[in-house]
Enzyme design. Structure first.
Site, PDB file in Angstrom:
ATOM      1  CD  GLU A   1      26.924  42.521  -7.459  1.00 55.94           C
ATOM      2  OE1 GLU A   1      27.193  43.212  -6.613  1.00 55.94           O
ATOM      3  OE2 GLU A   1      27.519  42.511  -8.531  1.00 55.94           O
TER       4      GLU A   1
ATOM      5  CD  GLU B   1      26.546  44.101 -12.472  1.00 55.57           C
ATOM      6  OE1 GLU B   1      25.052  44.325 -12.163  1.00 55.57           O
ATOM      7  OE2 GLU B   1      27.541  44.611 -11.768  1.00 55.57           O
TER       8      GLU B   1
END
Length: 539
Positions: free
Chosen positions: A195, A313
């Site tokens: 991220e 994810e």
């Protein structure tokens, strides 16, 4: 007899809940695939979060971390082995704060600890090689495909504002990967960072620098693995899709560097949202994320056609998921719809956050007993093959329909998700290869009698003689006692619970004559397999 029991079950559910009846005709285009997934499409994550990770006055992670998960628990191995194989991603928010206790690392190897001002409120953590050995022995014994997320912030520094700067220091990763190779551990893929794309979550790296670092990682992998036939894939960036950022990093890194473009999805919002269940049961809301799948597919085709797309994810609701929502039956409406939708956009694998840990684990964090989504994942894995097929015909706004080649054999399989709370759906299936053979009788008069119900719809799905009775396999999923937030899923009227020996239960279908209609009760899900369906793309 099995079909009779199922019909009576669905009729009783229909009688209690249904106020309306919808007739739907689906035409399966089995002559060619519209997309393709991997055989190991189903993936689940194991995260780094320690027990101190809390959200909304709850601390749902317990001992589920990469560093402290009980690898000796028999249910953990059984749950993974049932997939033969399951793809597992080791990574998450704290991975860019992990150092590896190998090589020239001079500091003490300490676990994560609460720290004001630290990323995500935690200090750096350390992975001891003894723990890495234990993880690899366990995962090898279960047959899992392993993705490991590397620390992509190592060696960088953060200015007061903006992205982290400086080149990635690969020295610790080099020693770690070298150790992994020396031990003979097979890693299917290495993922670079978590991220950090776009504005990032707690940290970000500019796409120009990130692309250059990926080139260095590729050179490192090529050097250390040499001419090995088991050279792992490189996955990047493991973050939320940002078109400009993704385009730039692909342009900078160039071909033959990144094998898989991974992105994350938490499209349901915060885990404490009081409207979480309503979002899950709203197909119009769920459809909004399709733009992300479509846009990423276009970005890869234009700027990185050498790479494929994975969801690296996805937990639905962020901040550990929704308590008594993400781990209950109702969440399978979101989860299975995501699997079906992403497949149509050539997503090759979909990693569920998590295998265990938080409120969104496929397994209960404390007991390791499977939650409902575990069985949804297992049925998908066993039934939904690589080939994704197109569907035409009469549609219904509250019925989601997906078609794949049947895994491991000929024929096709349908996934039917009925989002309506008061409408039963009667589905007729046709084959576009021989649509003129279709014979259908519809009535508008509703009658719950058994024989009349069976006679309402007739559909031929092959060029077989009219009197030859082919069978299909049906798996109807409902919540225990009709309670949508039940943590027990019911398959064809039987609660899915561990056996007396604490084994994963056998997932048995009911066999139904293909001439009979498919009945999908309100707020239920069905997998329907047609082994004898003639589909050229599935031979």
């Amino acid at each position: 007899m099995g079909f009779l029991l199922l019909f009576l079950l669905l009729s009783s559910v229909h009688g209690i809940l249904a106020q309306d009846l919808a007739e739907v005709t689906l035409v399966v285009k089995g002559d060619k695939n519209i997309a393709e997934i991997h055989n190991s499409f189903i993936c689940a994550t194991i995260d780094w979060w320690p027990p101190e990770k809390c959200n909304y006055q709850q601390c749902p992670w317990g001992e589920s971390s990469i560093l402290n998960l009980d690898l000796s628990h028999p249910l953990l191995a059984k749950a993974i082995q049932a997939f033969k194989p399951l793809r597992i991603r080791l990574g998450g928010s704290l991975q860019d704060q992990v150092v590896y206790d190998v090589g020239n690392m001079n500091s003490s190897c300490l676990p994560f600890r609460k720290m004001a001002g630290g990323l995500f409120g935690f200090s750096n953590g350390c992975l001891p090689m003894a723990r890495w050995d234990d993880l690899n022995h366990f995962l090898n014994n279960t047959g899992a495909f392993v993705t490991f997320g590397l620390n992509a912030l190592y060696g960088r520094h953060k200015p007061r504002k903006g992205a982290w700067v400086g080149a990635w220091d690969s020295s610790n990763a080099r020693d770690f990967i070298k150790y992994t190779i020396s031990k003979g551990y097979h890693i299917d893929s290495w993922e670079f960072g978590n991220e950090l794309s776009g504005k990032g979550v707690e940290a970000s790296v500019g796409p120009q620098q990130y692309g250059k670092d990926l080139i260095n990682l590729r050179a490192l992998i090529n050097e250390l693995y040499g001419k090995s036939h088991n050279k792992p894939l490189i996955l990047a960036p493991g973050g939320f899709y940002d078109q400009q950022w993704f385009t730039k990093f692909l342009q900078v890194s160039g071909s033959a560097v990144t094998n898989v473009v991974t992105h994350h999805i938490y499209n349901l919002g915060a885990g404490n949202d009081p409207n979480l269940v309503n979002k899950i049961l709203n197909p119009h809301y769920l459809s909004q994320i399709s733009r992300t799948f479509s846009n990423l597919e276009d970005t890869i085709q234009t700027h990185g056609p050498w790479a494929s797309a994975w969801v690296g994810e996805a937990g639905g609701a962020y901040n550990s998921g929704g308590h008594l929502v993400s781990n209950t039956f109702v969440n399978s409406f979101w989860y299975l719809d995501q699997l079906g939708m992403s497949s149509k956009h050539n997503t090759k694998a979909y990693c569920r956050q998590t295998l265990i840990g938080g409120n969104y684990g496929l397994l209960d964090t404390t007991t390791f007993v499977p939650n409902p989504d575990y069985y949804s994942a297992l049925l998908w894995h066993r039934l939904m093959g690589k080939g994704v097929l197109a569907l035409d015909g009469e549609a219904s706004p509250f019925l989601r329909t997906y078609a794949h080649c049947l895994k491991g054999r000929g024929g096709i399989v349908l996934l039917l998700i009925n989002f309506s709370n008061n409408t039963e759906v009667r589905v007729t299936v046709q084959n576009n290869m021989n649509i003129n053979l279709h014979v259908e009788e519809k009535t508008i008069h509703r009658d719950n009698s058994f024989m009349h119900g069976l006679k309402k719809t007739v559909s031929w799905i092959g060029r077989k003689a009219a009197d030859e009775e082919g069978l299909r396999e049906e798996y109807h999923l409902t919540p225990k006692d009709g309670y949508l937030r039940s943590q027990t899923m019911v398959l064809n009227g039987t609660p899915l619970e561990l056996t007396e020996d604490e084994d994963i239960p056998i997932l048995e279908p009911v066999l139904v004559n293909v001439k009979f209609p498919i009945l999908v009760a309100p707020l239920s899900i069905a997998f329907v397999a047609f082994p004898d369906f003639e589909a050229g793309a599935c031979n």
